[in-house]
Motif scaffolding. Structure first.
Motif, PDB file in Angstrom:
ATOM      1  N   GLN A  75      37.706  43.086  45.249  1.00 53.87           N
ATOM      2  CA  GLN A  75      36.891  41.931  45.986  1.00 53.87           C
ATOM      3  C   GLN A  75      35.018  42.503  45.683  1.00 53.87           C
ATOM      4  O   GLN A  75      34.029  42.277  45.301  1.00 53.87           O
ATOM      5  CB  GLN A  75      36.623  41.863  46.986  1.00 53.87           C
ATOM      6  CG  GLN A  75      35.877  40.590  47.655  1.00 53.87           C
ATOM      7  CD  GLN A  75      36.632  40.068  49.375  1.00 53.87           C
ATOM      8  OE1 GLN A  75      36.528  40.939  49.243  1.00 53.87           O
ATOM      9  NE2 GLN A  75      36.065  38.362  48.939  1.00 53.87           N
ATOM     10  N   ALA A 112      31.197  32.388  44.308  1.00 52.95           N
ATOM     11  CA  ALA A 112      32.446  32.046  43.755  1.00 52.95           C
ATOM     12  C   ALA A 112      33.334  33.660  43.303  1.00 52.95           C
ATOM     13  O   ALA A 112      34.738  33.058  43.556  1.00 52.95           O
ATOM     14  CB  ALA A 112      31.862  31.213  42.642  1.00 52.95           C
ATOM     15  N   ALA A 113      32.861  34.397  42.612  1.00 51.50           N
ATOM     16  CA  ALA A 113      33.460  35.766  42.738  1.00 51.50           C
ATOM     17  C   ALA A 113      34.254  35.475  44.117  1.00 51.50           C
ATOM     18  O   ALA A 113      35.224  36.433  44.244  1.00 51.50           O
ATOM     19  CB  ALA A 113      33.043  36.521  42.539  1.00 51.50           C
ATOM     20  N   GLU A 115      35.272  33.815  47.040  1.00 50.73           N
ATOM     21  CA  GLU A 115      35.869  32.818  47.374  1.00 50.73           C
ATOM     22  C   GLU A 115      37.032  33.358  46.344  1.00 50.73           C
ATOM     23  O   GLU A 115      38.267  32.818  46.866  1.00 50.73           O
ATOM     24  CB  GLU A 115      35.148  31.232  47.172  1.00 50.73           C
ATOM     25  CG  GLU A 115      34.489  31.602  48.170  1.00 50.73           C
ATOM     26  CD  GLU A 115      33.827  30.236  48.004  1.00 50.73           C
ATOM     27  OE1 GLU A 115      33.936  29.473  47.256  1.00 50.73           O
ATOM     28  OE2 GLU A 115      32.786  29.202  48.721  1.00 50.73           O
ATOM     29  N   THR A 116      37.052  33.193  44.799  1.00 48.89           N
ATOM     30  CA  THR A 116      38.365  33.199  44.001  1.00 48.89           C
ATOM     31  C   THR A 116      39.540  34.685  44.397  1.00 48.89           C
ATOM     32  O   THR A 116      40.472  34.798  44.907  1.00 48.89           O
ATOM     33  CB  THR A 116      38.589  33.480  42.293  1.00 48.89           C
ATOM     34  OG1 THR A 116      37.255  34.950  42.566  1.00 48.89           O
ATOM     35  CG2 THR A 116      37.687  32.391  42.347  1.00 48.89           C
ATOM     36  N   ARG A 117      38.623  35.899  45.144  1.00 48.81           N
ATOM     37  CA  ARG A 117      39.441  36.858  46.053  1.00 48.81           C
ATOM     38  C   ARG A 117      39.956  37.341  47.041  1.00 48.81           C
ATOM     39  O   ARG A 117      40.951  37.444  47.327  1.00 48.81           O
ATOM     40  CB  ARG A 117      38.519  38.047  44.845  1.00 48.81           C
ATOM     41  CG  ARG A 117      38.667  38.255  43.511  1.00 48.81           C
ATOM     42  CD  ARG A 117      38.909  39.362  43.385  1.00 48.81           C
ATOM     43  NE  ARG A 117      38.244  39.762  41.945  1.00 48.81           N
ATOM     44  CZ  ARG A 117      39.083  40.033  40.934  1.00 48.81           C
ATOM     45  NH1 ARG A 117      40.359  40.205  41.359  1.00 48.81           N
ATOM     46  NH2 ARG A 117      38.755  39.806  39.783  1.00 48.81           N
ATOM     47  N   SER A 118      39.299  36.280  47.939  1.00 46.67           N
ATOM     48  CA  SER A 118      39.493  36.234  49.186  1.00 46.67           C
ATOM     49  C   SER A 118      40.946  36.056  49.756  1.00 46.67           C
ATOM     50  O   SER A 118      41.246  36.953  50.481  1.00 46.67           O
ATOM     51  CB  SER A 118      38.390  35.238  49.721  1.00 46.67           C
ATOM     52  OG  SER A 118      37.416  35.412  50.370  1.00 46.67           O
ATOM     53  N   GLU A 120      44.058  36.960  48.222  1.00 52.49           N
ATOM     54  CA  GLU A 120      44.003  38.141  47.999  1.00 52.49           C
ATOM     55  C   GLU A 120      43.845  39.239  48.697  1.00 52.49           C
ATOM     56  O   GLU A 120      44.928  39.702  49.434  1.00 52.49           O
ATOM     57  CB  GLU A 120      44.203  38.774  46.429  1.00 52.49           C
ATOM     58  CG  GLU A 120      44.013  37.839  45.375  1.00 52.49           C
ATOM     59  CD  GLU A 120      43.227  38.990  44.135  1.00 52.49           C
ATOM     60  OE1 GLU A 120      43.115  39.222  44.176  1.00 52.49           O
ATOM     61  OE2 GLU A 120      44.059  37.039  42.962  1.00 52.49           O
TER      62      GLU A 120
END
Length: 154
Positions: A75, A112-113, A115-118, A120
């Motif tokens: 992240q 966006a980067a 939010e997409t990994r949060s 996980e």
């Protein structure tokens, strides 16, 4: 110059020198923004070993902690963005006016980067924390409660 002023300045210089030298004696394997994948893996292993020893983790808990540290580092790398993020930011101030639209686009890309990994990261932390026993969870809570930053120690 009066002797007491000279001694005071010499003492202050000695204290500052010793403080600077002691600051250099910490763990030197920084896996920072520009670290190689090998350095990052070595740093992850160091973090896992250190936390595992403090919390007295078993192998299953240590494996879940390793997954959490890996997700956090992924992240962080996603948040760091492109390798040329510094150049992009310099481009925002290259003209005679600040490029607000470009800054907003960089912010959206970074958000966006994250939010997409949060999800996980949240799932990995939940798996790790739920695997701890009550005593270990208490140690984690105590650490988080006392960890207030540089200026608010104690």
């Amino acid at each position: 110059m009066k002797p007491w002023i000279r001694r005071g300045l010499a003492g202050l210089f000695a204290v500052l020198t010793l403080g600077a030298l002691s600051g250099c004696g910490h763990y030197r394997d920084h896996a920072g923004w520009s670290a190689s994948p090998e350095e990052q893996a070595r740093h992850r292993a160091h973090v896992v070993d250190r936390v595992a020893s403090r919390l007295e983790l078993d192998e299953a808990q240590k494996a879940k902690l390793a997954v959490l540290v890996e997700k956090l580092q992924a992240q962080r790398a996603a948040w760091a963005g492109q390798p040329d993020a510094r150049a992009q930011f310099q481009g925002l101030v290259a003209g005679d006016k600040f490029d607000r639209a470009g800054a907003q686009a960089l912010l959206h890309k970074a958000t966006a980067a994250i939010e997409t990994r949060s999800p996980e990261v949240i799932a990995a932390f939940g798996d790790f924390f739920d695997s701890l026993d009550a005593r270990q969870q208490g140690k984690v809570r105590e650490f988080l409660q006392h960890r207030r930053g540089w200026w608010r120690r104690g």
